[in-house]
Design a protein around this motif. Structure first.
Motif, PDB file in Angstrom:
ATOM      1  N   PHE A  90      13.855  -9.923  19.253  1.00 53.19           N
ATOM      2  CA  PHE A  90      13.452 -10.701  20.432  1.00 53.19           C
ATOM      3  C   PHE A  90      12.316 -11.662  20.071  1.00 53.19           C
ATOM      4  CE2 PHE A  90      10.242 -11.028  23.801  1.00 53.19           C
ATOM      5  CZ  PHE A  90      10.960 -11.760  24.746  1.00 53.19           C
ATOM      6  N   ILE A  91      11.341 -11.167  19.321  1.00 53.46           N
ATOM      7  CA  ILE A  91      10.215 -12.019  18.908  1.00 53.46           C
ATOM      8  C   ILE A  91      10.721 -13.186  18.067  1.00 53.46           C
ATOM      9  CG2 ILE A  91       8.154 -12.132  17.449  1.00 53.46           C
ATOM     10  CD1 ILE A  91       7.532  -9.237  18.323  1.00 53.46           C
ATOM     11  N   GLN A  92      11.564 -12.889  17.084  1.00 50.99           N
ATOM     12  CA  GLN A  92      12.057 -13.901  16.151  1.00 50.99           C
ATOM     13  C   GLN A  92      12.917 -14.949  16.845  1.00 50.99           C
ATOM     14  OE1 GLN A  92      11.160 -13.581  12.776  1.00 50.99           O
ATOM     15  NE2 GLN A  92      11.891 -15.675  12.587  1.00 50.99           N
ATOM     16  N   ASN A  93      13.825 -14.504  17.723  1.00 47.24           N
ATOM     17  CA  ASN A  93      14.823 -15.409  18.292  1.00 47.24           C
ATOM     18  C   ASN A  93      14.477 -16.005  19.648  1.00 47.24           C
ATOM     19  OD1 ASN A  93      16.665 -15.040  16.090  1.00 47.24           O
ATOM     20  ND2 ASN A  93      17.047 -12.998  16.897  1.00 47.24           N
ATOM     21  N   VAL A  94      13.578 -15.372  20.394  1.00 46.35           N
ATOM     22  CA  VAL A  94      13.258 -15.865  21.730  1.00 46.35           C
ATOM     23  C   VAL A  94      11.789 -16.262  21.854  1.00 46.35           C
ATOM     24  CG1 VAL A  94      13.225 -15.291  24.203  1.00 46.35           C
ATOM     25  CG2 VAL A  94      15.087 -14.454  22.759  1.00 46.35           C
ATOM     26  N   ALA A  95      10.891 -15.364  21.506  1.00 48.02           N
ATOM     27  CA  ALA A  95       9.464 -15.605  21.745  1.00 48.02           C
ATOM     28  C   ALA A  95       8.883 -16.687  20.835  1.00 48.02           C
ATOM     29  CB  ALA A  95       8.683 -14.305  21.598  1.00 48.02           C
ATOM     30  N   LEU A  96       9.092 -16.588  19.532  1.00 49.39           N
ATOM     31  CA  LEU A  96       8.507 -17.570  18.609  1.00 49.39           C
ATOM     32  C   LEU A  96       9.001 -18.998  18.853  1.00 49.39           C
ATOM     33  CD1 LEU A  96       8.121 -15.695  15.211  1.00 49.39           C
ATOM     34  CD2 LEU A  96       6.333 -16.822  16.538  1.00 49.39           C
ATOM     35  N   PRO A  97      10.312 -19.210  19.063  1.00 54.91           N
ATOM     36  CA  PRO A  97      10.752 -20.580  19.336  1.00 54.91           C
ATOM     37  C   PRO A  97      10.180 -21.154  20.639  1.00 54.91           C
ATOM     38  CG  PRO A  97      12.626 -19.224  18.700  1.00 54.91           C
ATOM     39  CD  PRO A  97      11.455 -18.305  18.886  1.00 54.91           C
ATOM     40  N   ASN A  98       9.731 -20.294  21.540  1.00 56.19           N
ATOM     41  CA  ASN A  98       9.179 -20.731  22.824  1.00 56.19           C
ATOM     42  C   ASN A  98       7.709 -20.350  22.952  1.00 56.19           C
ATOM     43  OD1 ASN A  98      11.729 -21.717  24.106  1.00 56.19           O
ATOM     44  ND2 ASN A  98      12.327 -19.615  23.663  1.00 56.19           N
ATOM     45  N   ALA A  99       6.986 -20.358  21.848  1.00 51.65           N
ATOM     46  CA  ALA A  99       5.595 -19.893  21.832  1.00 51.65           C
ATOM     47  C   ALA A  99       4.696 -20.680  22.779  1.00 51.65           C
ATOM     48  CB  ALA A  99       5.043 -19.933  20.413  1.00 51.65           C
ATOM     49  N   GLU A 100       4.882 -21.987  22.860  1.00 52.80           N
ATOM     50  CA  GLU A 100       4.021 -22.793  23.722  1.00 52.80           C
ATOM     51  C   GLU A 100       4.229 -22.430  25.200  1.00 52.80           C
ATOM     52  OE1 GLU A 100       2.923 -27.441  24.726  1.00 52.80           O
ATOM     53  OE2 GLU A 100       4.166 -26.990  22.988  1.00 52.80           O
ATOM     54  N   LEU A 101       5.484 -22.348  25.624  1.00 54.19           N
ATOM     55  CA  LEU A 101       5.786 -21.961  27.004  1.00 54.19           C
ATOM     56  C   LEU A 101       5.284 -20.549  27.278  1.00 54.19           C
ATOM     57  CD1 LEU A 101       7.241 -22.322  29.756  1.00 54.19           C
ATOM     58  CD2 LEU A 101       9.309 -21.456  28.618  1.00 54.19           C
ATOM     59  N   LEU A 102       5.527 -19.646  26.359  1.00 56.52           N
ATOM     60  CA  LEU A 102       5.093 -18.258  26.508  1.00 56.52           C
ATOM     61  C   LEU A 102       3.577 -18.157  26.602  1.00 56.52           C
ATOM     62  CD1 LEU A 102       6.423 -15.489  26.678  1.00 56.52           C
ATOM     63  CD2 LEU A 102       6.143 -15.275  24.220  1.00 56.52           C
ATOM     64  N   SER A 103       2.885 -19.006  25.872  1.00 59.10           N
ATOM     65  CA  SER A 103       1.427 -19.027  25.894  1.00 59.10           C
ATOM     66  C   SER A 103       0.915 -19.329  27.308  1.00 59.10           C
ATOM     67  CB  SER A 103       0.923 -20.078  24.910  1.00 59.10           C
ATOM     68  OG  SER A 103      -0.475 -20.062  24.833  1.00 59.10           O
ATOM     69  N   TYR A 104       1.479 -20.342  27.941  1.00 60.19           N
ATOM     70  CA  TYR A 104       1.106 -20.682  29.318  1.00 60.19           C
ATOM     71  C   TYR A 104       1.476 -19.556  30.281  1.00 60.19           C
ATOM     72  CZ  TYR A 104      -0.149 -25.541  28.353  1.00 60.19           C
ATOM     73  OH  TYR A 104      -0.770 -26.678  27.901  1.00 60.19           O
ATOM     74  N   MET A 105       2.669 -18.977  30.083  1.00 57.58           N
ATOM     75  CA  MET A 105       3.124 -17.905  30.970  1.00 57.58           C
ATOM     76  C   MET A 105       2.202 -16.689  30.899  1.00 57.58           C
ATOM     77  SD  MET A 105       7.259 -18.099  30.460  1.00 57.58           S
ATOM     78  CE  MET A 105       7.557 -16.596  31.362  1.00 57.58           C
ATOM     79  N   VAL A 106       1.788 -16.329  29.696  1.00 61.56           N
ATOM     80  CA  VAL A 106       0.896 -15.170  29.538  1.00 61.56           C
ATOM     81  C   VAL A 106      -0.464 -15.454  30.158  1.00 61.56           C
ATOM     82  CG1 VAL A 106      -0.370 -13.772  27.852  1.00 61.56           C
ATOM     83  CG2 VAL A 106       2.069 -14.188  27.536  1.00 61.56           C
ATOM     84  N   ALA A 107      -1.055 -16.596  29.811  1.00 61.94           N
ATOM     85  CA  ALA A 107      -2.405 -16.911  30.302  1.00 61.94           C
ATOM     86  C   ALA A 107      -2.448 -16.984  31.821  1.00 61.94           C
ATOM     87  CB  ALA A 107      -2.883 -18.225  29.681  1.00 61.94           C
ATOM     88  N   PHE A 108      -1.551 -17.774  32.408  1.00 63.36           N
ATOM     89  CA  PHE A 108      -1.567 -17.923  33.869  1.00 63.36           C
ATOM     90  C   PHE A 108      -1.011 -16.687  34.568  1.00 63.36           C
ATOM     91  CE2 PHE A 108      -1.975 -22.443  32.743  1.00 63.36           C
ATOM     92  CZ  PHE A 108      -3.123 -22.730  33.474  1.00 63.36           C
ATOM     93  N   GLY A 109      -0.065 -15.997  33.927  1.00 67.35           N
ATOM     94  CA  GLY A 109       0.454 -14.750  34.493  1.00 67.35           C
ATOM     95  C   GLY A 109      -0.642 -13.709  34.633  1.00 67.35           C
ATOM     96  N   GLU A 110      -1.485 -13.580  33.624  1.00 72.59           N
ATOM     97  CA  GLU A 110      -2.599 -12.631  33.688  1.00 72.59           C
ATOM     98  C   GLU A 110      -3.569 -13.002  34.805  1.00 72.59           C
ATOM     99  OE1 GLU A 110      -4.368 -12.406  29.797  1.00 72.59           O
ATOM    100  OE2 GLU A 110      -2.699 -11.239  28.986  1.00 72.59           O
ATOM    101  N   VAL A 111      -3.858 -14.294  34.954  1.00 73.87           N
ATOM    102  CA  VAL A 111      -4.763 -14.741  36.018  1.00 73.87           C
ATOM    103  C   VAL A 111      -4.156 -14.455  37.391  1.00 73.87           C
ATOM    104  CG1 VAL A 111      -5.792 -16.783  37.106  1.00 73.87           C
ATOM    105  CG2 VAL A 111      -5.945 -16.483  34.634  1.00 73.87           C
ATOM    106  N   PHE A 112      -2.881 -14.808  37.584  1.00 68.67           N
ATOM    107  CA  PHE A 112      -2.242 -14.607  38.883  1.00 68.67           C
ATOM    108  C   PHE A 112      -2.124 -13.123  39.240  1.00 68.67           C
ATOM    109  CE2 PHE A 112       0.028 -18.885  38.209  1.00 68.67           C
ATOM    110  CZ  PHE A 112      -1.011 -19.571  38.817  1.00 68.67           C
ATOM    111  N   VAL A 113      -1.766 -12.293  38.265  1.00 66.69           N
ATOM    112  CA  VAL A 113      -1.693 -10.846  38.508  1.00 66.69           C
ATOM    113  C   VAL A 113      -3.071 -10.324  38.892  1.00 66.69           C
ATOM    114  CG1 VAL A 113      -1.377  -8.603  37.371  1.00 66.69           C
ATOM    115  CG2 VAL A 113       0.373 -10.369  37.152  1.00 66.69           C
ATOM    116  N   GLY A 114      -4.105 -10.759  38.168  1.00 60.95           N
ATOM    117  CA  GLY A 114      -5.466 -10.320  38.474  1.00 60.95           C
ATOM    118  C   GLY A 114      -5.911 -10.714  39.872  1.00 60.95           C
ATOM    119  N   ILE A 115      -5.675 -11.961  40.248  1.00 60.29           N
ATOM    120  CA  ILE A 115      -6.072 -12.432  41.583  1.00 60.29           C
ATOM    121  C   ILE A 115      -5.310 -11.674  42.670  1.00 60.29           C
ATOM    122  CG2 ILE A 115      -5.972 -14.413  43.155  1.00 60.29           C
ATOM    123  CD1 ILE A 115      -6.604 -16.198  40.705  1.00 60.29           C
ATOM    124  N   ALA A 116      -3.999 -11.522  42.488  1.00 58.59           N
ATOM    125  CA  ALA A 116      -3.190 -10.826  43.496  1.00 58.59           C
ATOM    126  C   ALA A 116      -3.647  -9.379  43.666  1.00 58.59           C
ATOM    127  CB  ALA A 116      -1.711 -10.883  43.112  1.00 58.59           C
TER     128      ALA A 116
END
Length: 197
Positions: A90-116
């Protein structure tokens, strides 16, 4: 007794689980757990969003998560690897090719989960997504605070009915509702019958 009646039999909720997960007398305890977990998520996410190097969000987005993921791939070796083969795939075929998108998703996902979680807004859903992130971090071979946060998230998912009692869920859930029980905003209004003349 018909077959239809057999299928509709409901198992009653045990007294202990009803007390732990649905009794508002425990709402202060659930509130403390919820706010602690929310703070942990908000703190982690805010550090990523405001990182001055911009390796999570910004012109170098994806650099940090790419390094993290490559480090996870290195943990797939040996007799007892920290990262399973299926997750490495999964890391090799999905996560690494989409690292930039995943980076935004993780950062903002953590903030949104925390606020909620801190506000007690859609608490069960926020805890579920927080737990999903914890599980992914664990699958990637990172222990840290993830196990205790995952256990707390699972507990809040189970106690969602009262975890947000002292929060915005007290207002939002009656308005929006839950699956199978729509709230005020989604209830169908039946037209009044006209009186006969």
């Amino acid at each position: 007794m018909s077959t239809t009646q057999d299928l509709r039999t409901q198992i009653p909720e045990p007294t202990l689980t009803r007390f732990l997960f649905a009794d508002t007398r425990l709402a202060p305890l659930w509130t403390l757990l919820r706010i602690w977990l929310g703070y942990e998520w908000l703190h982690a996410g805010w550090g990523k969003v405001t990182n001055p190097a911009g390796v999570w969000v910004g012109d170098k987005a994806g650099v940090a998560i790419e390094g993290f993921l490559k480090g996870s791939l290195a943990k797939t070796q040996g007799d007892h690897p920290d990262v399973s083969g299926w997750y490495a795939s999964f890391i090799q075929n999905v996560a690494l090719p989409n690292a930039e998108l995943l980076s935004y998703m993780v950062a903002f996902g953590e903030v949104f989960v925390g606020i909620a979680l801190i506000l007690g807004l859609f608490t069960g859903i926020a805890a579920f997504f927080g737990g999903l992130m914890n599980a992914n971090f664990l699958f990637a071979g990172t222990v840290s605070s993830n196990p205790i946060m995952l256990v707390a998230a699972f507990a809040i998912v189970l106690g969602w009915r009262i975890a947000g009692h002292y929060g915005l869920d007290r207002i939002a859930l009656p308005m929006v509702g839950v699956p199978g029980a729509p709230g005020r905003l989604f209830r169908r209004v039946t037209p009044q019958a006209k009186p006969a003349l």
